[in-house]
Every structure is written in C-alpha cells, then in structure tokens.
Design a protein around this motif. Sequence first.
Motif, PDB file in Angstrom:
ATOM      1  N   GLN A 296       0.808  -1.221   0.000  1.00  0.00           N
ATOM      2  CA  GLN A 296       0.000   0.000   0.000  1.00  0.00           C
ATOM      3  C   GLN A 296       0.843   1.274   0.000  1.00  0.00           C
ATOM      4  O   GLN A 296       0.287   2.372   0.069  1.00  0.00           O
ATOM      5  N   GLY A 297       2.148   1.121  -0.028  1.00  0.00           N
ATOM      6  CA  GLY A 297       3.018   2.290  -0.049  1.00  0.00           C
ATOM      7  C   GLY A 297       3.008   3.084   1.242  1.00  0.00           C
ATOM      8  O   GLY A 297       3.278   4.294   1.234  1.00  0.00           O
ATOM      9  N   MET A 298       2.697   2.438   2.349  1.00  0.00           N
ATOM     10  CA  MET A 298       2.625   3.132   3.630  1.00  0.00           C
ATOM     11  C   MET A 298       4.002   3.293   4.257  1.00  0.00           C
ATOM     12  O   MET A 298       4.936   2.535   3.965  1.00  0.00           O
ATOM     13  N   SER A 299       4.106   4.266   5.138  1.00  0.00           N
ATOM     14  CA  SER A 299       5.262   4.341   6.015  1.00  0.00           C
ATOM     15  C   SER A 299       5.069   3.329   7.139  1.00  0.00           C
ATOM     16  O   SER A 299       3.972   2.808   7.341  1.00  0.00           O
ATOM     17  N   PHE A 300       6.141   3.071   7.887  1.00  0.00           N
ATOM     18  CA  PHE A 300       6.022   2.122   8.990  1.00  0.00           C
ATOM     19  C   PHE A 300       5.002   2.615  10.010  1.00  0.00           C
ATOM     20  O   PHE A 300       4.179   1.833  10.500  1.00  0.00           O
ATOM     21  N   SER A 301       5.030   3.892  10.348  1.00  0.00           N
ATOM     22  CA  SER A 301       4.111   4.407  11.372  1.00  0.00           C
ATOM     23  C   SER A 301       2.666   4.308  10.913  1.00  0.00           C
ATOM     24  O   SER A 301       1.764   4.037  11.716  1.00  0.00           O
ATOM     25  N   GLU A 302       2.410   4.506   9.624  1.00  0.00           N
ATOM     26  CA  GLU A 302       1.045   4.347   9.106  1.00  0.00           C
ATOM     27  C   GLU A 302       0.621   2.884   9.159  1.00  0.00           C
ATOM     28  O   GLU A 302      -0.506   2.560   9.560  1.00  0.00           O
ATOM     29  N   ALA A 303       1.520   2.007   8.755  1.00  0.00           N
ATOM     30  CA  ALA A 303       1.198   0.580   8.793  1.00  0.00           C
ATOM     31  C   ALA A 303       0.959   0.099  10.219  1.00  0.00           C
ATOM     32  O   ALA A 303       0.116  -0.770  10.467  1.00  0.00           O
ATOM     33  N   LEU A 304       1.689   0.678  11.164  1.00  0.00           N
ATOM     34  CA  LEU A 304       1.496   0.308  12.568  1.00  0.00           C
ATOM     35  C   LEU A 304       0.085   0.645  13.027  1.00  0.00           C
ATOM     36  O   LEU A 304      -0.544  -0.136  13.755  1.00  0.00           O
ATOM     37  N   GLU A 305      -0.439   1.785  12.623  1.00  0.00           N
ATOM     38  CA  GLU A 305      -1.803   2.156  13.009  1.00  0.00           C
ATOM     39  C   GLU A 305      -2.814   1.136  12.494  1.00  0.00           C
ATOM     40  O   GLU A 305      -3.757   0.762  13.212  1.00  0.00           O
ATOM     41  N   VAL A 306      -2.615   0.651  11.286  1.00  0.00           N
ATOM     42  CA  VAL A 306      -3.559  -0.307  10.702  1.00  0.00           C
ATOM     43  C   VAL A 306      -3.432  -1.660  11.391  1.00  0.00           C
ATOM     44  O   VAL A 306      -4.437  -2.274  11.777  1.00  0.00           O
ATOM     45  N   ALA A 307      -2.201  -2.135  11.547  1.00  0.00           N
ATOM     46  CA  ALA A 307      -2.004  -3.465  12.121  1.00  0.00           C
ATOM     47  C   ALA A 307      -2.430  -3.521  13.574  1.00  0.00           C
ATOM     48  O   ALA A 307      -3.044  -4.499  14.026  1.00  0.00           O
ATOM     49  N   ALA A 308      -2.112  -2.477  14.330  1.00  0.00           N
ATOM     50  CA  ALA A 308      -2.451  -2.483  15.753  1.00  0.00           C
ATOM     51  C   ALA A 308      -3.951  -2.334  15.972  1.00  0.00           C
ATOM     52  O   ALA A 308      -4.471  -2.811  16.988  1.00  0.00           O
ATOM     53  N   ALA A 309      -4.644  -1.685  15.051  1.00  0.00           N
ATOM     54  CA  ALA A 309      -6.063  -1.383  15.259  1.00  0.00           C
ATOM     55  C   ALA A 309      -6.865  -2.628  15.585  1.00  0.00           C
ATOM     56  O   ALA A 309      -7.669  -2.642  16.535  1.00  0.00           O
ATOM     57  N   ASN A 310      -6.692  -3.701  14.822  1.00  0.00           N
ATOM     58  CA  ASN A 310      -7.452  -4.930  15.082  1.00  0.00           C
ATOM     59  C   ASN A 310      -6.551  -6.043  15.609  1.00  0.00           C
ATOM     60  O   ASN A 310      -6.827  -7.225  15.433  1.00  0.00           O
ATOM     61  N   GLY A 311      -5.477  -5.647  16.284  1.00  0.00           N
ATOM     62  CA  GLY A 311      -4.611  -6.599  16.957  1.00  0.00           C
ATOM     63  C   GLY A 311      -4.994  -6.729  18.423  1.00  0.00           C
ATOM     64  O   GLY A 311      -5.246  -5.732  19.101  1.00  0.00           O
ATOM     65  N   VAL A 312      -5.063  -7.955  18.903  1.00  0.00           N
ATOM     66  CA  VAL A 312      -5.405  -8.244  20.301  1.00  0.00           C
ATOM     67  C   VAL A 312      -4.284  -9.104  20.874  1.00  0.00           C
ATOM     68  O   VAL A 312      -3.801 -10.033  20.206  1.00  0.00           O
ATOM     69  N   PHE A 313      -3.893  -8.812  22.098  1.00  0.00           N
ATOM     70  CA  PHE A 313      -2.797  -9.564  22.725  1.00  0.00           C
ATOM     71  C   PHE A 313      -3.178  -9.972  24.140  1.00  0.00           C
ATOM     72  O   PHE A 313      -3.629  -9.153  24.933  1.00  0.00           O
ATOM     73  N   THR A 314      -2.992 -11.261  24.429  1.00  0.00           N
ATOM     74  CA  THR A 314      -3.199 -11.779  25.778  1.00  0.00           C
ATOM     75  C   THR A 314      -1.858 -12.205  26.352  1.00  0.00           C
ATOM     76  O   THR A 314      -1.177 -13.067  25.779  1.00  0.00           O
ATOM     77  N   THR A 315      -1.478 -11.596  27.461  1.00  0.00           N
ATOM     78  CA  THR A 315      -0.249 -11.978  28.144  1.00  0.00           C
ATOM     79  C   THR A 315      -0.592 -12.940  29.279  1.00  0.00           C
ATOM     80  O   THR A 315      -1.602 -12.771  29.956  1.00  0.00           O
ATOM     81  N   HIS A 316       0.244 -13.953  29.469  1.00  0.00           N
ATOM     82  CA  HIS A 316      -0.015 -14.981  30.473  1.00  0.00           C
ATOM     83  C   HIS A 316       1.073 -15.055  31.539  1.00  0.00           C
ATOM     84  O   HIS A 316       0.968 -15.875  32.449  1.00  0.00           O
ATOM     85  N   THR A 317       2.114 -14.246  31.421  1.00  0.00           N
ATOM     86  CA  THR A 317       3.308 -14.450  32.237  1.00  0.00           C
ATOM     87  C   THR A 317       3.495 -13.321  33.231  1.00  0.00           C
ATOM     88  O   THR A 317       3.663 -12.174  32.821  1.00  0.00           O
ATOM     89  N   PRO A 318       3.482 -13.611  34.542  1.00  0.00           N
ATOM     90  CA  PRO A 318       3.592 -12.555  35.550  1.00  0.00           C
ATOM     91  C   PRO A 318       5.019 -12.239  35.989  1.00  0.00           C
ATOM     92  O   PRO A 318       5.201 -11.447  36.909  1.00  0.00           O
ATOM     93  N   VAL A 319       6.020 -12.851  35.369  1.00  0.00           N
ATOM     94  CA  VAL A 319       7.411 -12.538  35.705  1.00  0.00           C
ATOM     95  C   VAL A 319       8.151 -12.209  34.413  1.00  0.00           C
ATOM     96  O   VAL A 319       7.953 -12.852  33.376  1.00  0.00           O
ATOM     97  N   ALA A 320       9.001 -11.198  34.473  1.00  0.00           N
ATOM     98  CA  ALA A 320       9.679 -10.723  33.271  1.00  0.00           C
ATOM     99  C   ALA A 320      10.503 -11.824  32.620  1.00  0.00           C
ATOM    100  O   ALA A 320      10.564 -11.936  31.392  1.00  0.00           O
ATOM    101  N   ALA A 321      11.147 -12.667  33.429  1.00  0.00           N
ATOM    102  CA  ALA A 321      12.025 -13.699  32.885  1.00  0.00           C
ATOM    103  C   ALA A 321      11.266 -14.738  32.071  1.00  0.00           C
ATOM    104  O   ALA A 321      11.864 -15.444  31.255  1.00  0.00           O
ATOM    105  N   GLY A 322       9.971 -14.841  32.275  1.00  0.00           N
ATOM    106  CA  GLY A 322       9.191 -15.829  31.543  1.00  0.00           C
ATOM    107  C   GLY A 322       8.742 -15.374  30.174  1.00  0.00           C
ATOM    108  O   GLY A 322       8.135 -16.149  29.426  1.00  0.00           O
ATOM    109  N   ASN A 323       9.028 -14.137  29.809  1.00  0.00           N
ATOM    110  CA  ASN A 323       8.634 -13.615  28.510  1.00  0.00           C
ATOM    111  C   ASN A 323       9.785 -13.778  27.520  1.00  0.00           C
ATOM    112  O   ASN A 323      10.930 -13.448  27.821  1.00  0.00           O
ATOM    113  N   ASP A 324       9.460 -14.281  26.336  1.00  0.00           N
ATOM    114  CA  ASP A 324      10.497 -14.511  25.333  1.00  0.00           C
ATOM    115  C   ASP A 324      11.163 -13.204  24.933  1.00  0.00           C
ATOM    116  O   ASP A 324      10.492 -12.200  24.636  1.00  0.00           O
ATOM    117  N   ALA A 325      12.488 -13.220  24.894  1.00  0.00           N
ATOM    118  CA  ALA A 325      13.271 -12.077  24.439  1.00  0.00           C
ATOM    119  C   ALA A 325      14.533 -12.615  23.788  1.00  0.00           C
ATOM    120  O   ALA A 325      15.131 -13.585  24.274  1.00  0.00           O
TER     121      ALA A 325
END
Length: 850
Positions: A296-325
């Motif tokens: 669509q010829g978007m900039s990254f910031s424009e594409a971020l608005e579209v992708a994040a709009a209907n993105g849903v995230f569920t986090t399950h981990t209550p300790v930082a070390a348990g999150n993938d990095a």
Amino acid sequence: MKIVGRMAVFPVLPERLMRLYSLAYNLWWMWNPQAQALYRAIDPQIWEATSHNAIRLLSEVSPARLDALAHDAPFVAHYDATVAAFDAYMAHAERAWYPRTHDGALPGPVAYFSMEFGLHESLPIYSGGLGILAGDHCKEASDLALPFVGMGFLYPQGYFRQRITRTGDQEALYDRLHFAELPAEVARDPQGREAMISVDLSGRRVFARIWKFQVGRNPLYLMDTDVEENDPRDRVLSASLYSGNEEMRIAQEIVLGIGGVRAMRVLGIQPSVWHMNEGHAAFLGLERMRELVEGQGMSFSEALEVAAANGVFTTHTPVAAGNDAFSYELMERYFHEYWPRLGMTREQFLEFGLQQQTWGPSYSMTVLALKTSSLRNGVSALHGAVSRRMWTFLWPDLTEHEVPIRSITNGVHTGTWVAPAISQLYSTYLRPDWQDYVADPATWQQTAGIPDGELWQTHMRLKQDLVDYARGRIRQREERLGEGASLIPGGKQALDPKALTIGFARRFATYKRATLLFRDRQRLLRILNLAGKPVQFIFAGKAHPADKPGQELIRQIEHLSREPEFVGKIVLLEEYDMDMSRHLVAGVDLWLNNPIRPYEASGTSGQKASLNGVPNCSILDGWWGEGFNGHNGWAIGDEREYLNTEIQADADADSLYTVLERQIIPTFFDRDADGIPHGWVHIMKEAIRTLAPQFSMQRMVTEYVELLYLPASRLGQTVATDHYELARRLAAWKARVRQAWPSVALEARGPHDGQLAVNTPVDVTATVRLGGLTANDVAVELVWGEDDNGKLMHPTVVPMQQGETLSDGRLAYAIRFLPTRNGALLYGVRVRPNHIALPDPNEMGLATWA
C-alpha cells in the motif's frame, strides 16, 4: 531394512455405519461424551490402547467387528442418536449464545495464534495451561458460533511422554505422531491446491505444509516444516514443543508469526481480528505491517496504526524472565533483510522491541505484541495489575492503574471438563439444556436442590473410578520397572476410597511449590495419621526437560512416597495428560494449589475441580483471589506478597497445616447417621453454584467478544476506510504530537495541604503552554485518588474546563471537584494527547504533570 513410508489402512465401513469416519474427523467428539462412548463401544481395548484416538481405532478394529456392530440394534441406535446430535449441533448455529446476545457481527473470523493447543490426549501438542486454554477457547468459539480460525504448529513428536525411574528421575520420551492416524486433512487454497507457505530464516528458505483440523464449526490450521523441500535441520523445526535452543525458538516463532499470516493469505482467509495468545506469535504484527508498506506504499508508522487497530494480545506471564526475548545479535542475523522491507533502519527496528535486561538490551516478544495491538489483557484481575506494573515502562507518564492492559479472567470449557455423571445431575436438577446457559448465574441457583445423598454418591463413584484408574497406572509402572506391588509405593492397594483424597496436579515449576506440603515433616505426619480420619495425597505433573529444579521436585516427592511413613499416603502418578486430569478433577475430594503469590497468572485446574463439585484449598493468587468467598473452599495465607520467599513459605505452610487440621479434615469426617458429610456437601454445592458460571469458558469468550474482538474489529474497519485515510492522518498526528511534546508545559494551583469534609468543593486551576499544538490536540485533567505512602491509588480522572487564552499564549483551565471518599487523598493535574480515534485515551503514554 530401510523404511520408505508408512500408511494407515482402514477397513471399509458397513454402509449402515458409514458416517463413523466423517464424525471422527470433526473434533466435536472430543468434548461430547455420547460420541466418545460410541467409539469406545466399538472396541474398548483398542480405545484405551490408542489414547482414545477415534481415527486409530477405526484403522485397527477388525472388519468382522464392524460388520457385527452394523447388525447390533443397541449400537445402531446409539450411532443414530450421536449422528443426529452432531448434525443438530452443526446446523443450528443460530441458536448459539453469541448471535443471541451480541449486537453487531464480525465481518471476518478471529485469527487466533498460539504456540500450543490442548484439545485431547490423543493429540499431544500441548505442555500445560497455555495450550489447554487455547484448546478450550477453540471449542467454546465453536459452541458460541463465533467466526474463529486457529493457527499454530503440528509437532510431529508432540510434547514428551513422561517416565519416572525408581530413583525419581524424569525421562522424556518422544513418539512420532503419524498424521494419517490423526483427524487431520491437508489444507487447500481456494483453487483446491495443497496449501504451502515459506519464510526466510537467516538466508535460507523454509517451507511449511498446512494441516486442517475441524474443531466443531471452526477450523484449526497447524503448520509442519517436515517436508521434502526443506533442509534436514529445518525439517525438525516443528518436531517438538518447547525444545531446542534460542535459535530454534526464534525460528519457530518466525514460522508461527510470519508464516501464520502467510498461511491465512494462501488459504484465502480475511480475519477481522488478529489475536496473539502470548508473545510467541508477535512477529505476525511485523508481517502485517510489511504487507502494508510494500503493498500500500505506507510508512512504517502508518502501517502500525492499521495493524495495531485490530490486533489483540493476551499476556499470560507474571514474571519478566518468563517472557520470550532475543539478543540483538540473533535478531540481526534473522531480520537484517527484513527491516528494510518495513522502511526501518537497524536502530529503529531494534528500538521498537527493546527491553533492557540484566544482561543487556533485548528484543522482547511481549513488547512487540503490546505495541502491535490496540487491546491487551492479562488473565486474572491480579495478573492484570501485575502486568500493568511490569510493563509500565512503555507508558512512563501514566499512573500504573491507567496502563492500557485490562484483565479477563480465564475459564474452562464446561463440556470438556465436567464428568458425565455430574453433567447428568445438572440436567436433572438444573435444566436439561444447562450447558447452553453455563455463564448465567441463574442457571446454578437450583444447585441447592440437588439431594445431598445423590451428589455425594455420584462423587464417591467418581472417586472410585479415580482409584481404579490410578491403580492401573501404578501397575503399568510396576511392569515397566520390573517391580512388584511391595516395591511400588502403595502397591496394588494404593489409595483408600474412604480417605480424604487431596490432589495436586500441574506443571512442576518451582514457583508452584509442589513440596510445600512437606515443609514441616512431623506436623504433616500427624495430619496423615489422625485416628479414624485417613488422609492421602495424589501428585502428578511434568517438569520441562530443561528445568532441572522442577525435575528435582519430582525426585523429592518420589523419594518421600517410598519412605515407610508415607507409603500409600503419598502417591506420585507419571505421565500427566488430559485423560488423567479429567479423572483427578472429578475424583479427588479437595484440590490443592499453593504457588508463590503473585506468580500464578490465573490457573484453571481448580476451576475444573469446582465444576465437578470438588472444593479448592489454594493460595489467594490468580483466579482464586476472585473466586473464594469464604464458603466455597479454603484459602491458604493472606492476600499479600513477601520480600523473603523462605518467610513466605513458612507462613503459607503453617496456614495450610492449620486449615487442614482445624477446618478441612473435621468437616470432611463429620458424618450424620446416613454416612453423608452434609457440611462438606454444602461446600461442594457452594463451589458449584458460585464458580461454575463465573469461571466458565462461555463467560470468558463472551467477554473476549464484547471487550476485545468487537471493538478491535470496529477499529480495524474504521482505519481501513477511504484507503486507510484515517490511519495515515492518525500517524501524522502522532508524529506531530511527539515532536511538539517536549515543549508542552503545565502549571497548576490548588490546595497544597489541609483538611475538609467529604463532598466539599475544591477549586483547582491550571495553565498550559502547548508548544505548537492546539487545544483540540490535548486534554487537561485532574487526577485524584487514595494516598498509599505517596503513591496515588485507584485514580479518578476528571476533565478540566478550558477557559480564556492568556496574553502570553497559554491556555487557562479550571475545575471544581468534590472528593467523594474520605481518608488521605492525593491529586494532580496533567495534560495528555487527545484524539477521537485513539483506542484508549492513554494509548500514547505521554503526559505532562504540573
């Protein structure tokens, strides 16, 4: 002999039973007791030997047996009733709860990405709670007729089978899954071609075949890299769950996230919501943005608005070390050709996922998921608070309470986890169609009308089933180890059906404290040896093959179970799976859970127990902090955290012993002349009445629809209108705000200290210098709440009214507010960005405080 291939050869079904095949290829039977009983009746021995796999059963049963069943009137009647029930389920989607109770509809399905799915013991591609939750979510989405598509991995070796040696060592065995013996079909694109996707992994192309599983009304697609087009090292990428090193992990998550998006495109599916179940799938956000930048010829910031709009995230981990990095070095190796396709420099790309670790900067999958979604949630009220605290650095100007991560507490799929005998009781005394209305508390108000004796006798039958099942598992282990009944703890007479039986079954992670019970050995022995009041404990669970401390807990319990004082009173069962779990949650008398608070994000095993009338005794962590009402089970310890884990363990162990000695054991053994513990049965009924609706998957998925899916879908449609014009304008507005924000200045005047009565007016004024922004770009707010040692808690936000423009260009604001709560209060004044299209008022995380 060299093996060329392997095939599953099926007998030709009699015409009268022809639909046994098609029924087996829809996973609906996995949560329908009538269908399970039908397949079991074909050949009970094969049914048990195949881990209740309907496809393998049909491939191994003799044609003569099938022919005989085709002329067996009771079996044919059972078959006809099961087929009719399935057809009614599939045909009457309009009767499901979702369309009846929600305004609006999703224009496309929810795409649900998860690293694991726990659907049934015959499909062992799950390791624990995350996978079981994902499987339950898929089943409930089908029950509610929610448009829904699952995406994950089909691991040829699945998760490991557990074997415990005589010395207590855990051995991990991997058995290859043969796809011809699974209810799987090769997925095809809209043109009927075999669906295949590819991703680039550090300079090489990796392909994945897509398999389709039909979960009731909805499909689940699972990817498999074991295809001829791949290099041998890439064919094992999807071999097993949670195995390998960090390089294997990042490769798997690239296939899941980036490959999963490409799979949706190949299959012709247009999701209206993209749901990441934990951060493993977060690369899907990058892939969706790449599509928009390149297509669509978007900039990254424009594409971020579209992708994040209907993105849903569920986090399950209550300790930082348990999150993938992942390390920057690993990210550079795998993404150096990818970030230019996003229109980003190396520095911009790495900064986007940055989380500082003790060992240096890392690229966090949770940070990536949080930034590429508009709606986010933890999995219990306490976990939501922990998550807001954990990730507040992404929104540094906000109060912790305002960090945009909400909570939706986990639930369990009722049809999967309720014992058929208990279900029949509910059909008799609640309403025949009670499973259609599980989440309605009114359904459960008739629980008190179940006769005590009938509920107790039903429970005792389930308890005897558990005892028989456990003894069978023990005998299998005896045979494998070459030991007799005298050498296996408890031997053939392990477990007394009349004893108070307490179950502890879950993943053996150290924070779950499986050995807390043994902290005071002498006190425990006194509890186990009360005259006329026998008590016994059943332990089960797996430790990750790389988790040596978790495996040590298994070893300790195995050793204790062999000591003379504990023989027959402490039982450890090996190979914990969904089959064993169903027996345990329905057959024990009490469910024990004692994690280190607040490390249990939610937990669901206790919810399954309460659904079957089994009370919980638990730390007030995760879901139990919300579920416990003082009458439906027992609490261990207080709602607090400790700085010293040893002091915490001592306090929690003492609390556990005390509640066992003073409340649980006396109540259980307090019997009337009829031999029924009426006080205990009252607690069972209260657990059912209060917990079955509140912690049902029906309630949970309904909340996901109302609070996450429908809002995300609407926002996604909004930003996509007029060729994404709103997304482009919003991205430009955010860029302008961020550039101007350092010049925004705020001053406020109001009472600094003093006393006043509740509802006494307080006048506060403020002036703001906007640094090039306009009044329409901001909101000026008074924020007040309770004083917790200088920390503002439970904030109330009140908009201030704009007044005149001062001679120097500053804008004046004022408010008269009424403190409605007494006690020590704090207040502050802030200015924050404001735009009607923001999914959350605090989305940008910017605020300047006076």
